[in-house]
Scaffold this motif. Structure first.
Motif, short mmCIF file in Angstrom:
data_model
loop_
_atom_site.label_atom_id
_atom_site.label_comp_id
_atom_site.label_asym_id
_atom_site.label_seq_id
_atom_site.Cartn_x
_atom_site.Cartn_y
_atom_site.Cartn_z
N GLU A 161 -23.79 6.66 -12.90
CA GLU A 161 -22.69 7.29 -13.63
C GLU A 161 -22.16 8.56 -12.94
O GLU A 161 -20.99 8.70 -12.67
CB GLU A 161 -23.15 7.61 -15.04
N LYS A 172 0.82 -1.21 0.00
CA LYS A 172 0.00 0.00 0.00
C LYS A 172 0.85 1.26 0.00
O LYS A 172 0.35 2.35 -0.21
CB LYS A 172 -0.87 0.02 1.26
N GLN A 204 -18.74 -0.76 -9.11
CA GLN A 204 -18.84 0.42 -9.97
C GLN A 204 -20.17 0.45 -10.68
O GLN A 204 -20.78 1.49 -10.85
CB GLN A 204 -17.71 0.41 -11.00
N LEU A 260 -11.00 -9.76 -7.33
CA LEU A 260 -10.99 -8.33 -7.04
C LEU A 260 -11.50 -7.52 -8.23
O LEU A 260 -12.25 -6.56 -8.07
CB LEU A 260 -9.58 -7.87 -6.68
N THR A 261 -11.10 -7.94 -9.43
CA THR A 261 -11.56 -7.25 -10.62
C THR A 261 -13.08 -7.34 -10.72
O THR A 261 -13.77 -6.36 -10.96
CB THR A 261 -10.93 -7.87 -11.87
N SER A 263 -17.82 7.31 -5.06
CA SER A 263 -18.23 5.96 -4.69
C SER A 263 -17.17 5.26 -3.86
O SER A 263 -16.45 4.40 -4.32
CB SER A 263 -18.49 5.15 -5.95
N LYS A 264 -17.10 5.65 -2.64
CA LYS A 264 -16.09 5.01 -1.80
C LYS A 264 -16.73 3.91 -0.97
O LYS A 264 -16.53 3.79 0.23
CB LYS A 264 -15.44 6.05 -0.90
N LYS A 267 -12.90 0.35 -1.92
CA LYS A 267 -11.81 0.85 -1.11
C LYS A 267 -10.86 -0.30 -0.79
O LYS A 267 -9.65 -0.20 -0.92
CB LYS A 267 -12.42 1.42 0.18
N GLU A 324 -9.02 -1.64 -3.74
CA GLU A 324 -7.92 -0.74 -4.07
C GLU A 324 -6.70 -1.09 -3.24
O GLU A 324 -5.59 -1.17 -3.71
CB GLU A 324 -8.41 0.65 -3.73
N ARG A 341 -4.41 -12.91 -13.58
CA ARG A 341 -4.23 -12.41 -12.22
C ARG A 341 -4.73 -13.40 -11.18
O ARG A 341 -4.93 -13.06 -10.02
CB ARG A 341 -4.86 -11.04 -12.06
N HIS A 369 -14.83 -5.25 -8.12
CA HIS A 369 -14.70 -3.82 -8.42
C HIS A 369 -15.70 -3.41 -9.50
O HIS A 369 -16.39 -2.40 -9.38
CB HIS A 369 -13.29 -3.50 -8.87
N ARG A 370 -15.78 -4.22 -10.55
CA ARG A 370 -16.72 -3.92 -11.63
C ARG A 370 -18.13 -3.86 -11.10
O ARG A 370 -18.90 -2.97 -11.41
CB ARG A 370 -16.62 -5.01 -12.71
N ARG A 402 4.07 1.09 -4.58
CA ARG A 402 3.59 1.70 -5.82
C ARG A 402 4.74 1.94 -6.79
O ARG A 402 4.58 1.86 -8.01
CB ARG A 402 2.89 3.03 -5.52
N ARG A 437 -20.03 8.44 -9.55
CA ARG A 437 -18.93 7.50 -9.36
C ARG A 437 -17.76 8.10 -8.61
O ARG A 437 -17.05 7.43 -7.92
CB ARG A 437 -18.45 6.97 -10.71
N LYS A 438 -17.64 9.38 -8.76
CA LYS A 438 -16.50 10.04 -8.16
C LYS A 438 -16.44 9.77 -6.66
O LYS A 438 -15.37 9.56 -6.11
CB LYS A 438 -16.62 11.55 -8.42
#
Ligand SMILES: Nc1ncnc2c1ncn2[C@@H]1O[C@H](COP(=O)(O)OP(=O)(O)O)[C@@H](O)[C@H]1O
Ligand SMILES: [Mg+2]
Lengths: 255, 287, 342
Positions: free
Chosen positions: C324, C185, C319, C311-312, C330-331, C336, C339, C304, C315-316, C190, C327-328
């Motif tokens: 629409e 993390k 979302q 996880l993918t 959407s925590k 989270k 991520e 993966r 996440h989809r 990163r 989404r910004k």
């Protein structure tokens, strides 16, 4: 801002860039055009330190950066995008951008082990910077989307944002409008104007002449590694050597 | 003096085998940019196929070699179609892992049928030629002549035929080759087929003076990699020259320095060379 | 429904539940052998976490990983059996040895890109094997090392028993995972991931490739050394076969099945495959007939692995649940967490 003197790069016997001298002014859009294989990308690679020049010098704000390694040049404020950008497809846009500001931070292994205050502060700073850059390119609304799920044009903007997150003074953009439609191209041009308005300097490689003519303050034309012309868009488009290079060349570069 | 000549002979034999294996590896790398970790397994399967054809089916050495070359060529083409082709746009780490998958599978299958034991393969060329004190077993002579013939044949194929020319064109410029309408699929399959056949023939040539067992490909593939790094990945003359360098280094090193460590010579050489020149010995330009 | 179960799995509680299970496992196990198998699986998981640092996060396929595992095991074994060290100093010695050798090998090998690095490390792994096999004065050659000391329990516990040793290994596994979760993390993690995305891009972001790659490599070899030392302390008899390339291939399979570059993938993949091969005895010898095609299928269809695909997917889903425009912000929890875990 950026001053290049007699820059040459040989690949074996091939002069990819040959004896190019040019000066790019701050806070302007400086475009580089030329047929495929003219040495444009190589020219960028030289400035960014990805390749060592065979000869010549590169001055950034009067400082000689000719033989500095890539990562140090980035730290001096040269940001760039590539013809193709590989991002982490299965991670969110924001996650991909956070590392962009890494070069302005100093945490190392020890900070990770003890979860130091510095690390926390720097991570916050990187996250903020990433959001700021995303906002700048107008993509705040996709911050939580996976890279794999966004459009081609959004990817281009993410690549811009990543370069912007490094806090650059000058941006080298390599064919940013390749593969996007005309309206989107116009949008990207607007974005570049916005960068100029925010005090950045832009160097741009592009094949889309319409865009170049509308946006560039200065154009340099490369052909077979040599600079064959430079000047304002009008000067260049009336230059005999340029017309010759484009019409006489066997490339479809002007497309 | 004779001992010295003897080592030259050994070097030539080893170099021929290594060269043939490396040739297949370098062709595939040159065209598809895949370091085929499964190439050693193809070599091993080649030896077992010849063994099977000779011992269980009872055909002559030459027919066994031809049959084995055909089988392994088809096997290599299947690998290309089923595995490498679907992965051509994946991150570079994926095709390497897939190649390892193929390698593991082939070894396990062979081991299931034949067990892990060491086997001996016979050959009709058991005689020993004596040139004034210089002793040359016929099989070794056959290896050298066989390798020379194959290399010459391959050269003619690549230079003089249309298919060969397309392979060369694609090796030199992949994007360009697509532009001028070369059927990339066909070239990829051809290349894999040739590389598999070369591996099988090399294995069949070498097996009579060596042993046949499921792990026999390990050392060979690693040495072949060393060779093509030495010679420049993708370079055909480089593979042959590199093969000879390693063959001679082993023959002389094993004789004059230490037999126990002779297998380490190639890898030691690689470590030294890559430490000094990360892009390989004869490689042109950046990696 | 599925999504709810999934969301449940992402909760911190799930981790606690798994830890609790691991803690009571010796009491649930039918016999000591099962505890032993689980401890072995944990040891491999530690090594696979190491491989995940350099290969999963940093993107450099390291084929010498099994070799470093063997170096860890041999350092501990030789120091205790031949040089009279007691376990814990030798244990530290093993970590230092793998870190130092990792540094030296890393400095040379990481100048090489992609294929060259993989081939080079393949050869390094083989050199390690040959040295263990042939350098008889030091390693006893093919005979191997016997009479390796067991961990010293300071008079409190006897680690020659399986169950105490199991808890020791579990402790190290938790420690190893804790560090990885923190690393992945962090900005450092990163940075590694940026290198995986491409050297060129990473450098243009001001990342010093060599320094970061070497760091990742040293971390990964140290993990391998840790696992190897624990292994030597458990079986107390080792041979050159510990450096067999097949161990590296096993670890790559565990990593890919679980999910390369994910946090829980290495553990899941290792435990799952170790138990499956254990329970299907015939698989022990011929496991590669399944592992081989499995690797191919995974890289083609699920690069993966289990955890990454999961996880993918989650996440989809999360979302898609958000309109629409919103989404910004959407925590929602799964995002989270995804991520953080990715
Ligand atoms: N790393 C490299 N090694 C060898 N040749 C290169 C390398 N990069 C570019 N070249 C050669 O240099 C020339 C210029 O390439 P490039 O700068 O990519 O052109 P442009 O971007 O203008 O299309 C081409 O002939 C290309 O083949
Ligand atoms: Mg270009």
């Amino acid at each position: 801002m950026l001053k290049v003197d007699n820059l040459t790069k040989m690949f074996g016997g091939l002069a990819a860039v040959s004896n190019v001298s040019v000066e790019f002014e701050a806070n302007k859009v400086n475009a580089i055009i030329g047929p495929n294989g003219a040495g444009k990308s190589t020219f960028f690679n030289l400035i960014a330190g990805a390749h060592k020049p065979t000869s010549g010098t590169i001055l950034l704000d009067g400082k000689d950066v000719t033989n500095l390694p890539c990562d140090q040049i980035a730290r001096l404020g040269v940001g760039r995008t590539f013809q193709t950008t590989n991002l982490f497809e299965q991670a969110t846009v924001l996650d991909n951008l956070i590392v962009g500001h890494r070069l302005r931070t100093r945490s190392g292994l020890w900070d990770v082990l003890v979860n130091s205050r510095r690390l926390q502060a720097e991570e916050r700073a990187c996250r903020e910077k990433a959001r700021e850059a995303l906002d700048f390119v107008g993509l705040s609304h996709v911050e939580n989307r996976f890279i794999a799920d966004i459009t081609q044009e959004e990817r281009k903007r993410v690549a811009f944002a990543l370069a912007l997150a490094t806090d650059p003074k000058i941006l080298l953009l390599d064919e940013p409008a390749a593969g996007v439609n005309p309206e989107e191209t116009e949008g990207l041009a607007d974005l570049m104007r916005k960068m100029i308005n925010h005090g950045l300097t832009v160097c741009l490689i592009e094949h889309k002449m319409g865009m170049i003519m509308g946006i560039a303050d200065k154009i340099m034309v490369l052909d077979h590694g040599e600079k064959i012309a430079e000047g304002t868009p009008e000067q260049v488009s009336n230059d005999a050597a340029v017309i010759e290079a484009y019409l006489g060349g066997d490339e479809d570069a002007a497309a | 003096m004779n001992l010295f000549l003897q080592q030259i002979m050994n070097g030539l034999t080893l170099g021929s085998i290594y060269g043939l294996v490396a040739l297949g590896l370098t062709l595939v790398y040159g065209i598809l940019h895949i370091p085929n970790f499964a190439h050693g397994a193809l070599y091993m399967v080649g030896a077992f196929m010849s063994y099977f054809l000779m011992v269980d089916v009872g055909v002559h050495y030459w027919f066994a070699m031809a049959g084995s070359a055909a089988i392994v060529a088809v096997l290599a083409i299947i690998c290309e179609r089923l595995v490498f082709h679907p992965l051509r746009h994946s991150p570079p780490i994926h095709d390497k892992i897939a190649a390892i998958g193929i390698l593991l599978f082939l070894e396990a299958v062979v081991q299931m049928f034949w067990g892990a034991d060491f086997r001996r393969m016979s050959s009709p060329f058991t005689g020993i030629l004596n040139f004034d004190g210089l002793i040359i077993p016929e099989q070794r002579l056959l290896i050298i002549i066989g390798a020379l013939t194959l290399v010459a044949g391959l050269q003619i194929f690549l230079r003089k035929t249309m298919t060969g020319a397309t392979i060369i064109a694609m090796a030199q410029n992949r994007e360009g080759a697509f532009l001028v309408g070369i059927d990339a699929n066909r070239v990829a399959m051809m290349t894999f087929g040739i590389s598999g056949a070369l591996a099988a023939i090399a294995a069949t040539l070498y097996a009579p003076i060596n042993l046949v067992y499921p792990a026999m490909g390990h050392l060979v593939i690693m040495k072949a990699f060393v060779i093509i790094i030495l010679g420049g990945m993708g370079s055909i003359p480089g593979a042959i020259v590199g093969g000879m360098i390693i063959g001679f280094a082993e023959a002389f090193g094993g004789f004059y320095i230490s037999t126990a460590y002779k297998d380490i010579i190639a890898f030691g050489l690689l470590v030294v060379i890559l430490s000094i020149r990360p892009q390989g010995l004869f490689a042109k330009g950046a990696h | 429904m599925l999504l709810k179960i999934a969301a449940l799995l992402m909760k911190p509680g799930a981790k606690m539940a798994m830890l609790a299970f691991a803690l009571v496992f010796p009491f649930l196990a039918a016999n000591e052998y099962q505890v032993y198998v689980m401890a072995t699986a944990f040891i491999w998981a530690i090594a696979v976490y190491g491989l995940n640092i350099i290969t999963g996060y940093c993107g450099q396929l390291n084929l010498a990983h099994g070799g470093f595992f063997a170096i860890g095991a041999y350092t501990l074994g030789l120091l205790t059996a031949d040089y009279g060290w007691s376990f814990w100093p030798a244990f530290v010695g093993a970590l230092v040895m793998t870190a130092v050798l990792g540094f030296l090998v890393g400095v040379v090998s990481l100048r090489l890109k992609e294929h060259y690095f993989a081939i080079f490390t393949l050869c390094v792994g083989f050199i390690i094997y040959l040295l263990l096999d042939k350098w008889e004065e030091l390693t006893h050659g093919a005979i191997g090392v016997r009479d390796i000391a067991a961990p010293y329990g300071f008079g409190l516990v006897d680690f020659t028993d399986t169950t105490p040793f199991y808890y020791l290994v579990l402790g190290f596994l938790v420690l190893a995972m804790w560090f990885i979760s923190r690393l992945s993390k962090s900005l450092l993690g990163r940075t590694f991931i940026a290198i995986r995305n491409g050297d060129e891009l990473a450098e243009s972001l001001g990342i010093n490739l060599m320094r970061n790659k070497v760091l990742a490599f040293v971390l990964s070899t140290t993990y391998a050394g840790l696992a190897g030392a624990l292994y030597a302390g458990m079986v107390r008899f080792i041979g050159p076969e510990e450096a067999n390339i097949n161990h590296t291939f096993d670890m790559i399979t565990y990593l890919l099945v679980g999910g390369i570059g994910t946090l829980s993938g290495p553990l899941l993949g290792t435990l799952g495959l170790v138990w499956i091969t254990q329970s299907l005895q015939f698989l022990e010898e011929y496991r590669m007939i399944i592992f081989g095609p499995l690797l191919v299928v995974l890289v083609i269809f699920f690069p993966r692995g289990i955890v990454g695909s999961f996880l993918t997917w989650i996440h989809r889903k999360s979302q898609a649940l958000v309109p629409e425009g919103k989404r910004k912000d959407s925590k929602v929890t799964p995002t989270k967490e995804a991520e953080n875990n990715a």
